[in-house]
Design a protein around this motif. Structure first.
Motif: not given
Length: 382
Positions: A80, A84, A91, A110
């Motif tokens: 993640l 992002w 997020f 996300v």
């Protein structure tokens, strides 16, 4: 069908290797918690991260590793944080985390909030930091989630509706992901990166029982969706790889989930071996083989002749050491389907795919790495 001549490995993957992540030191965990509570600044957190990464680099070099990482110490999640870092992706905290066997992860995902692009990704500066602190001759491996992993993240559940605000079709979304990845990888390359690893749980999703409600291919049977998704995943990964410099190594780690020593998927490689092993244009596969959840070695006969396989026979989910003789026997069992010279050894996954880490101690982590090194030296003499 073992080969008579064992070649010394001078580029990634090496005979004894790692997947990428390491247990976070307690000092780093405390600093991240203090930052969340706004008790320290981002610069103060960064200073502690820097110090702990330098210490980790030295420990990896002392352990004899030839390609090292930053342990993913600046990340909360293995995937993640990279997502992002792309422009147009943010997020999001969903209602639930990922469901693993015996545990649900903390919630995080996300979503698309704008046009996706890859300029100025923060991981490039993170790479430069490691590059500038390794000893001469030590190679740096940069781990990032596979492009297919981002495609799944943005098209399952509520995230598909957000993606549709900016991309009318899956094809246009795929085009944007490919372009963004190629931009980031070019920046890594220009910064000196010569080994990049795609971490990929999408294949774990497909080897498991057919998942419900795959939105990428609505209206098809679950089995039909799984069959088609194999080619969707290979296609997006290959499109990113196409046109990259010849001296840039692209390896991939195929994972069934790694969270707090729990796993998410179970199933052999049989269903995905074609096209994963014979059509994905990577240089090597890091494959989970630490339990019977991964099935047998026979699918390895489909691995293209120009590719290598790193056998993840040593579990990172437990501190208990495996039986040495059993591991050596399994390496030679795998060599019945792919030449011994094209094999290497590693843990089945990282030691901390998220900052929670697996359930073992740092001492056990380093003992595992020493164990892998000693077995590799016995088997390959390298």
């Amino acid at each position: 069908m073992t080969t008579k001549t064992i070649q010394k490995r001078t580029i990634s993957p090496f005979r004894y290797d790692i997947v990428g992540s390491f247990l976070r030191p307690e000092r780093l965990k405390q600093a991240r918690e203090q930052f969340i509570k706004k008790e320290i600044t981002h610069d103060e957190l960064r200073k502690i991260e820097d110090e702990e990464i330098i210490d980790l680099i030295r420990k990896q070099e002392k352990a004899g590793l030839k390609a090292i990482t930053d342990g993913e110490f600046r990340r909360s999640w293995w995937h993640l944080d990279f997502f992002w870092g792309l422009n147009g992706i943010s997020f999001k905290v969903p209602d639930h985390g990922y469901q693993f066997v015996g545990e649900e992860t903390r919630a995080g995902t996300v979503t698309v909030t704008g046009k996706i692009s890859g300029e100025n990704h923060p991981f490039v500066e993170d790479f430069k930091f490691v590059r500038d602190h390794v000893s001469e001759g030590t190679q740096v491996k940069q781990t990032i989630p596979a492009p297919a992993q981002l495609l799944i993240a943005l098209t399952i559940g509520e995230e598909l509706a957000d993606a549709r605000k900016f991309y009318d079709t899956n094809e246009s979304l795929v085009d944007a992901i490919v372009q963004a990845y190629q931009t980031v990888i070019k920046d890594f390359y220009d910064a000196g990166a010569r080994t990049i690893q795609f971490d990929d749980c999408t294949w774990g999703l497909l080897v498991a029982e057919p998942p419900d409600g795959i939105p990428l291919l609505e209206g098809q049977t679950e089995l039909g969706a799984r069959e088609a998704l194999k080619h969707v995943f290979v296609d997006i990964n290959n499109r990113v790889i196409t046109g990259l410099p010849d001296d840039l190594i692209i390896n991939t780690h195929v994972c069934r989930g790694n969270y707090h020593s729990k796993w998410a998927f179970s199933g052999s490689y049989d269903f995905v071996a074609d096209p994963l092993f014979n059509y994905e244009n990577v240089d090597a596969y890091y494959l989970e083989y630490d339990s019977d959840r991964s099935g047998g070695f026979e699918p390895l006969k489909l691995v293209s002749e120009d590719k290598l396989v790193v056998l993840g026979l040593i579990t990172s989910k437990s501190g208990q050491l495996e039986d040495r003789a059993v591991i050596i026997d399994r390496i030679h069992e795998a060599a019945q389907f792919i030449d011994l010279d094209r094999l290497a050894l590693s843990p089945q996954c990282g030691f901390a795919s998220t900052e929670e880490g697996n359930v073992l101690t740092e001492e056990q982590q380093w003992t595992k790495i020493a164990f892998i090194k000693s077995i590799a030296e016995e088997v390959w003499g390298d």
